[in-house]
Design a protein around this motif. Structure first.
Motif, PDB file in Angstrom:
ATOM      1  N   GLY A  73      48.370  35.436  32.140  1.00 41.32           N
ATOM      2  CA  GLY A  73      47.425  35.963  33.020  1.00 41.32           C
ATOM      3  C   GLY A  73      46.556  36.453  33.923  1.00 41.32           C
ATOM      4  N   LEU A  74      46.098  36.681  34.254  1.00 41.13           N
ATOM      5  CA  LEU A  74      45.383  36.703  35.544  1.00 41.13           C
ATOM      6  C   LEU A  74      43.704  35.989  35.546  1.00 41.13           C
ATOM      7  CD1 LEU A  74      45.511  38.897  38.195  1.00 41.13           C
ATOM      8  CD2 LEU A  74      43.755  40.188  37.089  1.00 41.13           C
ATOM      9  N   ALA A  75      44.025  35.267  37.375  1.00 46.91           N
ATOM     10  CA  ALA A  75      43.337  34.613  37.311  1.00 46.91           C
ATOM     11  C   ALA A  75      42.233  35.184  38.761  1.00 46.91           C
ATOM     12  CB  ALA A  75      43.411  33.163  38.129  1.00 46.91           C
ATOM     13  N   VAL A  76      41.099  35.513  38.625  1.00 43.73           N
ATOM     14  CA  VAL A  76      39.985  35.741  39.953  1.00 43.73           C
ATOM     15  C   VAL A  76      39.156  34.848  40.388  1.00 43.73           C
ATOM     16  CG1 VAL A  76      38.598  37.877  40.245  1.00 43.73           C
ATOM     17  CG2 VAL A  76      40.602  37.847  38.538  1.00 43.73           C
ATOM     18  N   TYR A  77      39.409  34.998  41.708  1.00 47.07           N
ATOM     19  CA  TYR A  77      38.422  33.725  42.789  1.00 47.07           C
ATOM     20  C   TYR A  77      36.977  34.236  42.715  1.00 47.07           C
ATOM     21  CZ  TYR A  77      37.018  30.836  46.222  1.00 47.07           C
ATOM     22  OH  TYR A  77      36.155  29.831  46.602  1.00 47.07           O
ATOM     23  N   TYR A  78      35.900  34.320  42.167  1.00 45.12           N
ATOM     24  CA  TYR A  78      34.529  34.773  41.392  1.00 45.12           C
ATOM     25  C   TYR A  78      34.125  35.438  43.169  1.00 45.12           C
ATOM     26  CZ  TYR A  78      31.539  31.362  44.325  1.00 45.12           C
ATOM     27  OH  TYR A  78      31.344  30.888  45.664  1.00 45.12           O
ATOM     28  N   THR A  79      34.587  35.252  44.517  1.00 44.84           N
ATOM     29  CA  THR A  79      34.445  35.857  45.327  1.00 44.84           C
ATOM     30  C   THR A  79      34.517  37.002  45.832  1.00 44.84           C
ATOM     31  OG1 THR A  79      35.877  34.699  46.708  1.00 44.84           O
ATOM     32  CG2 THR A  79      32.985  34.672  46.921  1.00 44.84           C
ATOM     33  N   ASP A  80      35.883  37.544  44.434  1.00 42.48           N
ATOM     34  CA  ASP A  80      37.049  38.414  44.493  1.00 42.48           C
ATOM     35  C   ASP A  80      36.586  39.303  43.272  1.00 42.48           C
ATOM     36  OD1 ASP A  80      38.392  37.563  47.153  1.00 42.48           O
ATOM     37  OD2 ASP A  80      39.765  36.349  45.851  1.00 42.48           O
ATOM     38  N   VAL A  81      35.727  39.283  42.960  1.00 40.05           N
ATOM     39  CA  VAL A  81      35.385  39.886  41.510  1.00 40.05           C
ATOM     40  C   VAL A  81      35.095  41.736  41.535  1.00 40.05           C
ATOM     41  CG1 VAL A  81      33.710  40.394  39.491  1.00 40.05           C
ATOM     42  CG2 VAL A  81      35.049  38.044  39.944  1.00 40.05           C
ATOM     43  N   GLU A  82      33.694  41.483  42.735  1.00 40.37           N
ATOM     44  CA  GLU A  82      33.440  42.780  42.540  1.00 40.37           C
ATOM     45  C   GLU A  82      34.487  43.759  43.256  1.00 40.37           C
ATOM     46  OE1 GLU A  82      29.865  45.049  45.487  1.00 40.37           O
ATOM     47  OE2 GLU A  82      30.142  43.022  45.302  1.00 40.37           O
ATOM     48  N   GLY A  83      35.553  43.039  44.427  1.00 40.42           N
ATOM     49  CA  GLY A  83      36.778  44.226  44.981  1.00 40.42           C
ATOM     50  C   GLY A  83      37.853  44.204  43.853  1.00 40.42           C
ATOM     51  N   ALA A  84      38.073  44.005  42.888  1.00 38.05           N
ATOM     52  CA  ALA A  84      39.661  42.663  42.062  1.00 38.05           C
ATOM     53  C   ALA A  84      39.743  44.382  41.276  1.00 38.05           C
ATOM     54  CB  ALA A  84      38.929  41.934  41.326  1.00 38.05           C
ATOM     55  N   GLN A  85      38.843  45.461  41.133  1.00 44.60           N
ATOM     56  CA  GLN A  85      39.521  46.427  40.109  1.00 44.60           C
ATOM     57  C   GLN A  85      40.902  47.068  40.209  1.00 44.60           C
ATOM     58  OE1 GLN A  85      36.699  50.041  39.387  1.00 44.60           O
ATOM     59  NE2 GLN A  85      37.889  51.145  37.636  1.00 44.60           N
ATOM     60  N   SER A  86      41.392  47.580  41.990  1.00 43.38           N
ATOM     61  CA  SER A  86      43.196  47.950  41.927  1.00 43.38           C
ATOM     62  C   SER A  86      43.717  46.568  41.380  1.00 43.38           C
ATOM     63  CB  SER A  86      42.674  48.274  43.165  1.00 43.38           C
ATOM     64  OG  SER A  86      42.935  46.575  43.926  1.00 43.38           O
ATOM     65  N   GLU A  87      43.436  45.635  41.762  1.00 46.64           N
ATOM     66  CA  GLU A  87      44.235  44.439  41.144  1.00 46.64           C
ATOM     67  C   GLU A  87      44.221  44.786  39.624  1.00 46.64           C
ATOM     68  OE1 GLU A  87      44.435  39.233  41.595  1.00 46.64           O
ATOM     69  OE2 GLU A  87      43.093  40.411  42.100  1.00 46.64           O
ATOM     70  N   VAL A  88      43.153  44.559  38.686  1.00 47.75           N
ATOM     71  CA  VAL A  88      43.785  44.751  37.452  1.00 47.75           C
ATOM     72  C   VAL A  88      43.889  45.702  37.240  1.00 47.75           C
ATOM     73  CG1 VAL A  88      42.028  45.024  35.646  1.00 47.75           C
ATOM     74  CG2 VAL A  88      40.969  43.164  37.222  1.00 47.75           C
ATOM     75  N   ASP A  89      43.926  46.957  37.749  1.00 49.30           N
ATOM     76  CA  ASP A  89      44.661  48.102  37.249  1.00 49.30           C
ATOM     77  C   ASP A  89      46.306  47.713  37.708  1.00 49.30           C
ATOM     78  OD1 ASP A  89      42.661  49.163  36.908  1.00 49.30           O
ATOM     79  OD2 ASP A  89      42.502  51.125  38.981  1.00 49.30           O
ATOM     80  N   ASP A  90      46.980  46.956  38.290  1.00 49.91           N
ATOM     81  CA  ASP A  90      48.168  46.647  38.954  1.00 49.91           C
ATOM     82  C   ASP A  90      48.476  45.875  37.685  1.00 49.91           C
ATOM     83  OD1 ASP A  90      47.683  48.767  41.547  1.00 49.91           O
ATOM     84  OD2 ASP A  90      47.581  46.719  42.680  1.00 49.91           O
ATOM     85  N   TRP A  91      48.154  45.019  37.636  1.00 51.88           N
ATOM     86  CA  TRP A  91      48.917  43.999  36.322  1.00 51.88           C
ATOM     87  C   TRP A  91      48.436  44.704  34.876  1.00 51.88           C
ATOM     88  CZ3 TRP A  91      44.795  41.385  33.004  1.00 51.88           C
ATOM     89  CH2 TRP A  91      45.125  40.599  32.429  1.00 51.88           C
ATOM     90  N   ILE A  92      47.908  45.599  34.598  1.00 50.05           N
ATOM     91  CA  ILE A  92      47.971  45.753  33.414  1.00 50.05           C
ATOM     92  C   ILE A  92      48.540  47.072  33.113  1.00 50.05           C
ATOM     93  CG2 ILE A  92      46.644  47.793  31.962  1.00 50.05           C
ATOM     94  CD1 ILE A  92      45.342  44.952  32.180  1.00 50.05           C
ATOM     95  N   LYS A  93      49.618  48.081  34.956  1.00 47.42           N
ATOM     96  CA  LYS A  93      50.359  48.211  34.383  1.00 47.42           C
ATOM     97  C   LYS A  93      51.249  47.432  34.360  1.00 47.42           C
ATOM     98  CE  LYS A  93      48.021  51.519  38.018  1.00 47.42           C
ATOM     99  NZ  LYS A  93      48.543  52.698  38.923  1.00 47.42           N
ATOM    100  N   GLY A  94      51.632  46.709  34.725  1.00 50.46           N
ATOM    101  CA  GLY A  94      52.336  46.206  34.927  1.00 50.46           C
ATOM    102  C   GLY A  94      53.201  44.960  33.486  1.00 50.46           C
ATOM    103  N   LEU A  95      51.870  44.747  32.523  1.00 51.59           N
ATOM    104  CA  LEU A  95      52.364  44.857  31.220  1.00 51.59           C
ATOM    105  C   LEU A  95      52.586  45.320  29.939  1.00 51.59           C
ATOM    106  CD1 LEU A  95      48.725  42.686  30.604  1.00 51.59           C
ATOM    107  CD2 LEU A  95      50.581  41.766  31.186  1.00 51.59           C
ATOM    108  N   ASP A  96      52.885  46.933  30.496  1.00 48.37           N
ATOM    109  CA  ASP A  96      53.478  47.723  30.357  1.00 48.37           C
ATOM    110  C   ASP A  96      52.937  47.559  28.465  1.00 48.37           C
ATOM    111  OD1 ASP A  96      55.217  50.046  29.886  1.00 48.37           O
ATOM    112  OD2 ASP A  96      57.043  48.400  29.049  1.00 48.37           O
ATOM    113  N   LEU A  97      51.823  47.528  28.458  1.00 46.36           N
ATOM    114  CA  LEU A  97      51.037  48.121  27.388  1.00 46.36           C
ATOM    115  C   LEU A  97      51.291  48.862  26.196  1.00 46.36           C
ATOM    116  CD1 LEU A  97      47.957  45.390  27.914  1.00 46.36           C
ATOM    117  CD2 LEU A  97      49.510  44.603  27.247  1.00 46.36           C
TER     118      LEU A  97
END
Length: 263
Positions: free
Chosen positions: A239-263
């Motif tokens: 899965g994906l772990a996000v540090y709490y202070t990075d949550v607000e700016g984590a959308q691009s990280e989440v998007d890249d992670w989702i793309k890598g999952l090849d759903l």
């Protein structure tokens, strides 16, 4: 003599019963029980509660929802056949905030689409936007304290007593989902015990589970392996772990992670 022994045995049994009862309810002592109809089991974008059926008593509320009916149309049109669920436990949706509490200024409490949630709820909404999946908030019968440190201490107490908090939000159509993102904060190097209640309730056999976690630095700890042990018939991805202070700016990280999952 026999009478004395009988009295002693009776006293011991009464003591055991009363002590046992005290131990079972100790983690709920002084906590507020939900008596209102909560709508936070909706998608975090609050599309309404018309598809939620509730049954209430004087002291409790049960929420059952057909989650697929609550998908935001703007996100679902492109993913109409999506069988993705994003289930998450977020502190902000499980506390009874006082009127004088500023949610935006509180630790682990924030707003998502104008509604009180938490760090895990923010990440869940990012995943919703990226996948077009349906979101489901895991809601407990008793509120957790507003004070973060008190909540974390309570979480540790629940762990030590192996408590399974009662949940009042339920998914009617769980069997329809093939892929389930499961999110939670890291409390004392483990999942909140409400997550154990959640895994106890549903059969994940044959499904793909994708965990995500928010934490103050511990990441997943061993919780990914714990999920594999709880759901041995499921396919549990890393899965994906996000540090709490990075949550607000984590959308691009989440998007890249989702793309890598090849759903």
């Amino acid at each position: 003599m026999k009478k004395i022994l009988a009295m002693l045995v009776t006293l011991m049994l009464l003591c055991a019963a009363s002590c046992g009862k005290s131990d079972e309810t100790s983690v709920e002592s002084g906590r507020q029980k939900r008596t209102d109809i909560v709508s936070s089991a909706d998608d975090v974008s609050k599309k309404g509660s018309e598809n939620i059926s509730d049954s209430t008593s004087e002291n409790s509320v049960e929420i059952s929802q057909s989650v697929s009916e609550q998908t935001d149309n703007s996100d679902a049109e492109e993913n109409e056949s999506s069988k993705i669920l994003i289930a998450y436990f977020s502190l902000g949706e499980n506390i009874g905030l006082s009127e004088d509490v500023d949610a935006d200024a509180s630790v682990s409490i924030t707003t998502v689409n104008g509604n009180v949630s938490g760090n895990t709820g923010v990440i869940a909404d990012y995943i919703r936007q990226a996948t077009g999946g349906d979101t489901f908030s895991i809601i407990t019968e008793y509120y957790y304290p507003e004070n973060y440190d008190e909540t974390v201490d309570l979480g540790q107490e629940e762990q030590s007593e192996n408590v399974r908090p009662k949940l009042v939000s339920h998914i009617e159509n769980f069997e329809e989902y093939d892929t389930v993102f499961v999110g939670y904060p890291n409390w004392w190097f483990d999942m909140p015990m409400a997550m154990y209640s959640f895994f106890d309730e549903y059969d994940f056999s044959g499904k793909t589970i994708i965990p995500f976690v928010t934490s103050g630095g511990s990441g997943f700890s061993e919780t990914e392996n714990t999920i594999r042990q709880l759901e041995p018939e499921a396919n549990v991805l890393d899965g994906l772990a996000v540090y709490y202070t990075d949550v607000e700016g984590a959308q691009s990280e989440v998007d890249d992670w989702i793309k890598g999952l090849d759903l």
